[in-house]
Design a protein around this motif. Structure first.
Motif, PDB file in Angstrom:
ATOM      1  N   VAL A  24      -8.369  -1.885  -0.358  1.00  0.00           N
ATOM      2  CA  VAL A  24      -6.987  -1.647   0.078  1.00  0.00           C
ATOM      3  C   VAL A  24      -6.010  -2.394  -0.831  1.00  0.00           C
ATOM      4  O   VAL A  24      -4.994  -1.838  -1.266  1.00  0.00           O
ATOM      5  CB  VAL A  24      -6.795  -2.050   1.556  1.00  0.00           C
ATOM      6  CG1 VAL A  24      -5.331  -2.078   1.940  1.00  0.00           C
ATOM      7  CG2 VAL A  24      -7.575  -1.115   2.461  1.00  0.00           C
ATOM      8  N   ILE A  25      -6.307  -3.635  -1.153  1.00  0.00           N
ATOM      9  CA  ILE A  25      -5.445  -4.419  -2.032  1.00  0.00           C
ATOM     10  C   ILE A  25      -5.384  -3.774  -3.417  1.00  0.00           C
ATOM     11  O   ILE A  25      -4.308  -3.656  -4.013  1.00  0.00           O
ATOM     12  CB  ILE A  25      -5.928  -5.885  -2.114  1.00  0.00           C
ATOM     13  CG1 ILE A  25      -5.682  -6.588  -0.775  1.00  0.00           C
ATOM     14  CG2 ILE A  25      -5.228  -6.626  -3.252  1.00  0.00           C
ATOM     15  CD1 ILE A  25      -6.263  -7.976  -0.691  1.00  0.00           C
ATOM     16  N   GLY A  26      -6.520  -3.316  -3.933  1.00  0.00           N
ATOM     17  CA  GLY A  26      -6.539  -2.646  -5.230  1.00  0.00           C
ATOM     18  C   GLY A  26      -5.699  -1.383  -5.216  1.00  0.00           C
ATOM     19  O   GLY A  26      -4.969  -1.093  -6.178  1.00  0.00           O
ATOM     20  N   GLY A  27      -5.779  -0.612  -4.151  1.00  0.00           N
ATOM     21  CA  GLY A  27      -4.965   0.590  -4.034  1.00  0.00           C
ATOM     22  C   GLY A  27      -3.482   0.275  -3.989  1.00  0.00           C
ATOM     23  O   GLY A  27      -2.674   0.975  -4.608  1.00  0.00           O
ATOM     24  N   LEU A  28      -3.107  -0.763  -3.267  1.00  0.00           N
ATOM     25  CA  LEU A  28      -1.701  -1.160  -3.203  1.00  0.00           C
ATOM     26  C   LEU A  28      -1.182  -1.634  -4.556  1.00  0.00           C
ATOM     27  O   LEU A  28      -0.057  -1.307  -4.952  1.00  0.00           O
ATOM     28  CB  LEU A  28      -1.503  -2.251  -2.148  1.00  0.00           C
ATOM     29  CG  LEU A  28      -1.666  -1.805  -0.688  1.00  0.00           C
ATOM     30  CD1 LEU A  28      -1.588  -2.998   0.247  1.00  0.00           C
ATOM     31  CD2 LEU A  28      -0.618  -0.779  -0.325  1.00  0.00           C
TER      32      LEU A  28
END
Length: 91
Positions: A24-28
């Motif tokens: 999720v952090i990578g996507g953000l």
């Protein structure tokens, strides 16, 4: 007896949660970088910039010439108004 088997499931659940959070952090981060890059593209501005912009005196002369063409019936009043709005919009 049951304590050791539950310990393995707890570790697995923790690893799965950490992996999901990292995804999720990578996507953000990817989304923010995409937004920054797309917003840094130059935005089209007015047709004339700086030295290319028509001078007020030249615009006045051009408007007078257009008014003469209108008065002679060479261009219609609608054409005159459209061109006048275009010239005044460049100032």
């Amino acid at each position: 007896m049951y304590g050791n088997s539950l310990m393995g499931w707890n570790v697995l659940a923790f690893i799965v949660i950490v992996v999901v959070i990292l995804l999720v952090i990578g996507g953000l981060v990817a989304l923010v970088l995409w937004a920054v890059r797309s917003s840094s593209r130059p935005v089209p501005g007015p047709a004339f910039h700086g030295a290319d912009a028509p001078k007020p005196a030249a615009s006045t002369t051009l408007l007078r010439e257009l008014a003469d063409l209108r008065d002679q019936g060479i261009i219609t009043p609608e054409e005159f108004e459209a061109k006048k709005a275009e010239i005044l919009g460049r100032l």
